[in-house]
Structures are given as C-alpha cells and as structure tokens.
Design a protein around this motif. Sequence first.
Motif, PDB file in Angstrom:
ATOM      1  N   PRO A 537       0.815  -1.235   0.000  1.00 32.15           N
ATOM      2  CA  PRO A 537       0.000   0.000   0.000  1.00 32.15           C
ATOM      3  C   PRO A 537       0.840   1.273   0.000  1.00 32.15           C
ATOM      4  O   PRO A 537       0.483   2.249  -0.675  1.00 32.15           O
ATOM      5  N   GLN A 538       1.944   1.289   0.766  1.00 32.03           N
ATOM      6  CA  GLN A 538       2.781   2.491   0.811  1.00 32.03           C
ATOM      7  C   GLN A 538       3.411   2.765  -0.552  1.00 32.03           C
ATOM      8  O   GLN A 538       3.467   3.915  -1.012  1.00 32.03           O
ATOM      9  N   ARG A 540       2.311   1.767  -3.469  1.00 31.48           N
ATOM     10  CA  ARG A 540       1.258   2.139  -4.417  1.00 31.48           C
ATOM     11  C   ARG A 540       0.850   3.603  -4.234  1.00 31.48           C
ATOM     12  O   ARG A 540       0.617   4.325  -5.210  1.00 31.48           O
ATOM     13  N   GLN A 541       0.784   4.034  -2.994  1.00 36.28           N
ATOM     14  CA  GLN A 541       0.389   5.414  -2.722  1.00 36.28           C
ATOM     15  C   GLN A 541       1.385   6.396  -3.337  1.00 36.28           C
ATOM     16  O   GLN A 541       0.993   7.388  -3.960  1.00 36.28           O
ATOM     17  N   VAL A 542       2.678   6.110  -3.180  1.00 35.06           N
ATOM     18  CA  VAL A 542       3.708   6.998  -3.745  1.00 35.06           C
ATOM     19  C   VAL A 542       3.664   6.943  -5.269  1.00 35.06           C
ATOM     20  O   VAL A 542       3.795   7.977  -5.950  1.00 35.06           O
ATOM     21  N   VAL A 544       1.114   6.336  -7.274  1.00 34.88           N
ATOM     22  CA  VAL A 544      -0.046   7.086  -7.775  1.00 34.88           C
ATOM     23  C   VAL A 544       0.213   8.585  -7.663  1.00 34.88           C
ATOM     24  O   VAL A 544      -0.118   9.366  -8.572  1.00 34.88           O
ATOM     25  N   ALA A 545       0.815   8.992  -6.549  1.00 31.16           N
ATOM     26  CA  ALA A 545       1.133  10.410  -6.365  1.00 31.16           C
ATOM     27  C   ALA A 545       2.116  10.912  -7.430  1.00 31.16           C
ATOM     28  O   ALA A 545       2.096  12.088  -7.807  1.00 31.16           O
ATOM     29  N   GLU A 552      -6.902   1.664  -7.861  1.00 30.99           N
ATOM     30  CA  GLU A 552      -6.835   1.131  -6.499  1.00 30.99           C
ATOM     31  C   GLU A 552      -7.307  -0.319  -6.418  1.00 30.99           C
ATOM     32  O   GLU A 552      -6.960  -1.053  -5.500  1.00 30.99           O
TER      33      GLU A 552
END
Length: 804
Positions: A537-538, A540-542, A544-545, A552
């Motif tokens: 998750p971490q 993936r978050q970066v 996408v940013a 998602e």
Amino acid sequence: MNAADKGSTEQLFDRVMRRIAPVWPLDSFVAVNPYWGFADQLFSEAAAQLQGTVGERVIMDRRWYADRVQNGKLPLPDILQAAESLGLSTDEEEWRDYLWGTSEPSMRLPTLPELLDRRGHASISQYVVEQISRFLAAYYDRGQSLWQFPKDAGMGLFGAWRQYTLMDRSLSPLGLKAIRPLLLHLSPDGAAARHWAVRTLGIPKVAEEAYLLVLLKSVNGWASWCRYLLWQAEMQGESHADLADLLAIRMVWEALLHQTARPKALERWHQQLQGWILADKSADAEDALRGEALLQASEIAYRRVVAASIRRRPAGKKIATTRPLVQAAFCIDVRSEVYRRHLESAMPSLETIGFAGFFGVMLDYRRQGDYAPRTQTPVLLNPQVHVEEQGLEPIFQRRFRRLRRSAEWKHFKLSAASCFSFVETAGLSYVGRLLADTLGWHRPSQPPDEAGLTAAERASLQCALPASMSLDERVAMAEFILTGLGLNQGVAPIVLLVGHGSSTTNNPHRAGLDCGACAGQTGEVNAKAAASLLNDPQVRQVLVAKGWDLDERCCFLPALHDTTTDRVEILGGLNDPRLDAQTLAEFRAAQEQAANLTRLERMSRLEPDLRDSQAVTQNMIFRGRDWSQVRPEWALAGNAAFIAAPRWRTREMNLAGRAFLHDYDAVKDPGFAVLTLIMTAPLVVANWINLQYYGSTVDNQRQGCGNKVLHNVVGGTLGVLEGNGGDLRIGLSEQSLRDSNSGLQHEPLRLSAFIEAPREEMDKIIEGNEILRQLVGNRWLSIQQISPEGAIYHRKATGQWIAI
C-alpha cells in the motif's frame, strides 16, 4: 626466464584460459555460449581455428546443407546472397560442386600422449584425462561421496594433484612409474610448474598458444567448471587460481611424458608439430567461410518467413487501446510464446506481456536453514537485494525433520556397512515403489523449494523484500519493474506475474528446463517478491502520487507456469477482496483452454499420433513423473529469433515456439534506458541459450553431453560423466536435440534479433557495449530493425542497414 619473458608467458596463459566458457553446476544449470571466449574473433575465424587445432566442428557438414537444398528447405539464391555478403564467389555451379563435393579433414594439432598410444595397449591419452578427472571429482565433491577427499587449503589445486599423483598406484600398470621421481622434485606451486613445463616442452612460439589451448580443451569439461569458479570470483571483484592450476596440471602431464618418452616418439611428435606449423591453413579458412555462407543462407530463409509474418499497422486505423481485464506477464522463454498465443485467443480481453523471468528483481534468496543464499538473477548480473524465506517456525522445523530423515535413510542405504546387505534385506519392500515409479503414480521429483513441504505449507511461505529497504528504494524498484513491463498506462485490474519451471523425474539437468533469467531456478521467488512489492500500500500510494496509472482495485498475483504440463498455478493472493470473481473465473476457463491447446501443439513433436485432448494431458503428466523418460519436453529446442516490439506486432503470429518474445514500446521509453537493458541483458542471455543449442547440435561430442541414458552424476551437483569415466560433460544431451522418428529437432541457426527501435539508438548501444559490439560485429548474432511502418531492415556486421 627474465621478468619480461615471464610476464609475457603469464599473459599467454591468461589468453588461453579466457578461451574457455564457464559451465554452471547442476542445481543452477543455465545455458552458456560455448564460444564465449572466441567472441573477439569473426565467426568463421573461430570456426577455422577450433577445427584446425582441437578438431572441434563449429559448422554443420556441407552435406547436411546439400540435403536441405535438395529437399527445397534451403533456396540456392539465398546461398548466393550470403556468399556475396561474405565476399565469396556467386557462381551457382561452383556452389553446387562444393555442396556435393568431398570435404578434406583439417590437420589437427597433435598432442604427445596421442602419439604414445599403441594398438593393443591401454591408451595413454585416455588415461591422462581419466586420472585428472578422478582427482577433480574427489577434490570438488559436494557431498555425494561418503568418504571425503582430504584437502589442505594452503596447498591449492595443483599441489593437491601432485600429492594425489605421487600416491597414485595406477601409474605402474601403464608403464608410467618413471614420472613419479620427476614429479617428486617438481615445485608444488602451480605457477612455477607451468613455467617449468613450458621450458621442458620447448614448443615453438608460433604454435605455443594453440598447443596450450589443445591441452586445456582435452579436459574441457573440468576446465569449464574451473572457469565458472573464476567467473563467480570475478563477479565479486576477486580472483580464483584453480583454472590456472588445471592448466598447470595438464601441462605438467605433457612435460612428464616428454621427459620419459622414447626418442622415436619424441621425434615423431616434433615432426608432426612442425608439419602443423608449416601447413597451409588458407584452405581451412576458406572452407569455414563457405560453411558460414551456408549457415547465413539458412538464417536468411528463416528471417524472411518471420519478416513476412510481422504485423503492419492497418492503414488509417489504430490498434485498440481499451484497458484489458487481465494482463499476464510471462518470461520471454520460447515455450511461453505458444502458451501466450493460445491464452490470448481463448480470452480476447486479456493481454500478455513478455519480460525476462526475473521480473526486474535482481535478488539472491536464502531459505530458512540453508547455509548460503542462491542467485535468482541472470548470471551476467550481480544480485542487488537479499531476500529471506518467511513463514511460521513450526513449518521450518517440520521441513527440517523430514529432510533430515530422508538424508539419514539415504546415507544408511549407501553406507559401507549396509550397502551389500540392503537389497537382500529390504528388496521386497521396494516392489511397490518400483511399480509406482514405472507406472508414473508418484509425483515428479520435488524441486528444492517444495522438498519437505506439503502444498498448504508451501503456499503459506513468503518471499517479501527485506524490511531494511527504504520506501524510496522500494518505489524505485517498483518503477523499474513497471517500466520494464511497459505498464506505464492502461494497467488491468488483475495483473499476473507468471514465472516458469518444470516438473521432471530422474533428470540431472532439470535446472536447465527452469528459468535461465533466474539462474537455473524457477521464477516463483521473483514473481512472489515482485507481486508483494507492487501490492504494498505504501509503495502504491507513492506511485499514484507520482502519476502512475494504477487503479486502487489493481491486484498483482504471482503465478508459475509448468512448462512440462503447461499448467499455470496462481501462488497466492486469491483471497484479495479487490479481485473480481467473474473476471477471475473467466481467466481460469481461458487458462484451461490455453493449456489444452498448448499441449496439443507441443505433443505433435513428442507423440504425433496422439490427438485426444485428455490423452495428451495424461501423457504430459506421465512424462514428468516417468523415471525412464529421456524427453519430458523439448525445452528451448528450435529457438532462432528474439523479438522486442509491441505485442500487437506479433499477437496473431504463430512463431511455433521458436522466438523469445520481449514486449517493448519505444514511445514509452523516451531515454531508451529499457532498450539498453533489453539489448545488453536479455538479448545476450538469449544468445547464450541459442549458441548452447547450436554448439550441442553441430558437435555434441565436444560441446554437448552425449547420451543421457549413460549419464552418472559426479560430485553431487558438479555435472555428469558419460559412463563411468572420462571428462566432465557439458552442454545438452542428444535426446534434447533429436529423436529417432523425426530426426533433428533443433535447426542450428544463430540468433536473429528483431527490435522495433530507432536504428541510430541501437547503433549507439551496440558501440557502447563491448560484449554486444563483439557479438554483432563478429557475426555471432544478427540485428534487424522493425520500422514504425512495419518494414524490416538488416544490420550488417560492418554497421550498414539494408532492407529485407
């Protein structure tokens, strides 16, 4: 010998040793270019040199090509075109005379032991190889022998051989006991022994390098093993002296025989040596060049078929860009091409991707309880990440107990106290086991990662990246993987990372059927590690940013393709709530259909009479379980092309399992970093595979490993002997290349690479990489460009591009 002469001689030794290609051990057996040490020479020059010194064939006999001309498989105009490109005559009648003419054998460089052989007596030349081989098998043993060879670490390989030979009682029956006092007074230092041997033999300078190459090639299998040890050391910035010591052993044998041989034998040896030096070698060079023209003509014919089938972009239309429901990334292995083609036809909403099977995760991996990690990275590269096996401690304890019991039972069966009485005592209890093995009721031999585990226990183990990696490092690795896979945009809700392995029984070379990009292991570890990273998750978050197009709901699943049975197993993640059940069910149905179609296609080469889908499936499974099966699959036999282009170019092509398929879109690679990686790593690995199959086909005696039925494993994992002695065998067996019904299954062609990228960028990459520059410039592989319009251009070795 003064310092300058000594330094020059050491350089000579190093040049000779660098001519030898490495061979990997059985537990990580990977394909190797057997001509790796000759890449700095033109193909025809290396062929002439090996034929005229060692007697090694590098090109198929001209009569083989004549038969192909006769049956229409090799057009004569292609031969004339190849001849013109190599500066040879284009007279048609002259080529017909050559094809059906009689070839004169090259004058091979003779060694002294060969001239000492006498009819009706034991062969001295064979004994020298046997004696060295017996010693090395004991010296390098990896646990197969119950009684270990005593070694002194400070003595080195040459010193240990000297001690072994001084105590060797097999010298006397061959009349060689006179060498013992000479050896006793010889220095135990390998370097000093090499220089002593050079002085003793007194070989003319003009023939010195060739003669030393012949000596080392006489124990080519063990020389390749020692070259592997040097290769591994140099990858870590270190060195290894065993190859130099093996050269010393072989040179000292020659010098000892020189000192004890009869004067007439020495005179005959000197005469033959002088005759070889004075012989006109221009005929050998011309014959090798003509042979290369025939080989190149065969490649022209094959490339024409591939070029004609590559899809052009339809005029006025665009290729569909809708987001697929499923994407499945497979290794570029030629066996994946067949499965990918059938999977896409079974599920049109699915998209397959070709990428080297390590999936961009350059790691080494250590299972719990292992002494050292193993490499899961292409052998041309160094691992960058260390991955540990993760799971519950009780599982590891149960595996350890099971494996220990198995090892103790095996030790008991083979021990000196029980081996003679074991069969009489326990023989009847083995009837059921023998029957089950014969009928294929048991499962195939377990790969190392499965041994001692139940299916549920294996599924629970994880191969996650180390927690010590920072978030930035993880994100950088994820971006590298996604870029390599071409997943810059349009990522599907389900993405499978499909590694590959095989299932066979009683097969010492089973690792050769697994993933070469994973250093002869299955791709399971790399697929699990990459999927775990991309699901983080971490991370993936970066991503996408930073603008990556990752929905998602997108879920990455690790999987494994069994290339023997063509079964694809998903290795975890099926409980992920993001998965769409209907899409997954549709994929599973397509997967089963693709497996059936792939088996039917592959079975046409194994058992042509089988047509029923269920019978074919049962046959494939039985092949993997049958302890007597010499052809569980054809593996990469037939490989001839490497294609790096968008998948739509080849999606509707039937490449018959002969092409390495790597997805590449230059539009998504503005800096051409991915192109550079493809051309300097996967392409070179494909070239290694291609030339191993090539060398094993054209001269199986020297570059192959002979008859698989006669193989005996030596040293645990070192390699195999053919029979009970002789040199360590390398390369592929005859059964991996041909069968008695349909003949040769691998057509010996050099690799033809088709790449869709700007020509100027490919030229820069070739010129900027020494290995690639040699392979392309010296005609060990060829490069073709696919233009944006779909036209094909061939790059000549001199750098000019011409349209096909």
